[in-house]
Design a protein around this motif. Sequence first.
Motif, PDB file in Angstrom:
ATOM      1  N   GLY A 182       0.820  -1.213   0.000  1.00 43.97           N
ATOM      2  CA  GLY A 182       0.000   0.000   0.000  1.00 43.97           C
ATOM      3  C   GLY A 182       0.849   1.257   0.000  1.00 43.97           C
ATOM      4  N   LEU A 183       1.940   1.230   0.739  1.00 48.35           N
ATOM      5  CA  LEU A 183       2.840   2.389   0.770  1.00 48.35           C
ATOM      6  C   LEU A 183       3.571   2.550  -0.566  1.00 48.35           C
ATOM      7  CD1 LEU A 183       4.340   1.975   4.349  1.00 48.35           C
ATOM      8  CD2 LEU A 183       2.555   3.557   3.627  1.00 48.35           C
ATOM      9  N   ARG A 184       3.879   1.420  -1.197  1.00 47.93           N
ATOM     10  CA  ARG A 184       4.521   1.467  -2.524  1.00 47.93           C
ATOM     11  C   ARG A 184       3.573   2.101  -3.543  1.00 47.93           C
ATOM     12  NH1 ARG A 184       5.306  -4.082  -4.281  1.00 47.93           N
ATOM     13  NH2 ARG A 184       3.089  -3.834  -4.674  1.00 47.93           N
ATOM     14  N   ASP A 185       2.297   1.736  -3.461  1.00 48.86           N
ATOM     15  CA  ASP A 185       1.311   2.294  -4.392  1.00 48.86           C
ATOM     16  C   ASP A 185       1.218   3.817  -4.272  1.00 48.86           C
ATOM     17  OD1 ASP A 185       0.801  -0.285  -5.210  1.00 48.86           O
ATOM     18  OD2 ASP A 185      -1.080  -0.466  -4.076  1.00 48.86           O
ATOM     19  N   GLU A 186       1.502   4.350  -3.097  1.00 49.88           N
ATOM     20  CA  GLU A 186       1.468   5.801  -2.872  1.00 49.88           C
ATOM     21  C   GLU A 186       2.819   6.463  -3.141  1.00 49.88           C
ATOM     22  OE1 GLU A 186      -1.269   7.576  -2.315  1.00 49.88           O
ATOM     23  OE2 GLU A 186      -2.376   5.690  -2.453  1.00 49.88           O
ATOM     24  N   GLY A 187       3.844   5.652  -3.454  1.00 46.76           N
ATOM     25  CA  GLY A 187       5.157   6.196  -3.784  1.00 46.76           C
ATOM     26  C   GLY A 187       6.051   6.479  -2.591  1.00 46.76           C
ATOM     27  N   TYR A 188       5.718   5.941  -1.426  1.00 46.67           N
ATOM     28  CA  TYR A 188       6.521   6.191  -0.224  1.00 46.67           C
ATOM     29  C   TYR A 188       7.682   5.208  -0.076  1.00 46.67           C
ATOM     30  CZ  TYR A 188       2.540   9.121   0.950  1.00 46.67           C
ATOM     31  OH  TYR A 188       1.550  10.065   0.911  1.00 46.67           O
TER      32      TYR A 188
ATOM     33  N   CYS B 150      10.703   8.388  -0.703  1.00 44.06           N
ATOM     34  CA  CYS B 150      10.082   9.696  -0.469  1.00 44.06           C
ATOM     35  C   CYS B 150      11.021  10.598   0.325  1.00 44.06           C
ATOM     36  CB  CYS B 150       8.767   9.523   0.284  1.00 44.06           C
ATOM     37  SG  CYS B 150       8.953   8.777   1.919  1.00 44.06           S
TER      38      CYS B 150
ATOM     39  N   VAL C 240       6.521  14.209   3.650  1.00 42.40           N
ATOM     40  CA  VAL C 240       5.496  13.224   4.000  1.00 42.40           C
ATOM     41  C   VAL C 240       5.062  13.441   5.444  1.00 42.40           C
ATOM     42  CG1 VAL C 240       4.953  10.770   4.196  1.00 42.40           C
ATOM     43  CG2 VAL C 240       6.457  11.573   2.366  1.00 42.40           C
TER      44      VAL C 240
ATOM     45  N   ASP D  86      -0.422  11.734   5.656  1.00 44.16           N
ATOM     46  CA  ASP D  86      -0.199  11.051   4.382  1.00 44.16           C
ATOM     47  C   ASP D  86      -0.107   9.540   4.586  1.00 44.16           C
ATOM     48  OD1 ASP D  86      -0.055  13.517   2.989  1.00 44.16           O
ATOM     49  OD2 ASP D  86       2.113  13.646   3.329  1.00 44.16           O
TER      50      ASP D  86
ATOM     51  N   ASP E  40      -3.493   8.111   5.528  1.00 40.71           N
ATOM     52  CA  ASP E  40      -4.336   7.979   4.340  1.00 40.71           C
ATOM     53  C   ASP E  40      -3.905   6.777   3.498  1.00 40.71           C
ATOM     54  OD1 ASP E  40      -5.870  10.189   5.053  1.00 40.71           O
ATOM     55  OD2 ASP E  40      -4.745  11.568   3.759  1.00 40.71           O
ATOM     56  N   ALA E  41      -2.580   6.563   3.371  1.00 38.33           N
ATOM     57  CA  ALA E  41      -2.065   5.428   2.592  1.00 38.33           C
ATOM     58  C   ALA E  41      -2.462   4.094   3.206  1.00 38.33           C
ATOM     59  CB  ALA E  41      -0.542   5.518   2.469  1.00 38.33           C
TER      60      ALA E  41
END
Length: 154
Positions: A46-52, A67, A72, A76, A79-80
Amino acid sequence: MKRDSKLSGVLHVLLHMAEQPRPITSEVLATAMCTNPVVIRRIMAGLRDEGYVRAEKGHGGGWTLACDLEKVTLRDVYDALGSPVLLAMGNRSESPGCLVEQAVNAALDQTFRDAEALLLARLGEVTLASLSADFHKRLAARGGKHDLETAHAS
């Protein structure tokens, strides 16, 4: 009722990752967090999908931060994670026709909304960089060095 500590755990993992010069496997992170690698992989996806974070495959692979800690916020990350429930309390709903229950629930509904809004606003003010700075201050005071393998030993 058990408290949901997912946000705290994920922030913990992200800060450990920020201290590592190389990718960290799900197995190492799971050991540090006393959980299963599958749980770590699910959260990290899930964090990868948000780019973190990003995943590097193969020998020497694992998870790395993707990131800027300054950009961040805790909001953020919250929410992720899918915006998990913030407050464990809720309204009684056994007698929806009861006027007393309706009055109580109306007052509590607004109070819960106000508390949640305040908490979300505060989460939006705190960056991962500020958590990292606090960690480094504590580490310096202890005179130690960070080692993920032994960080949780008392």
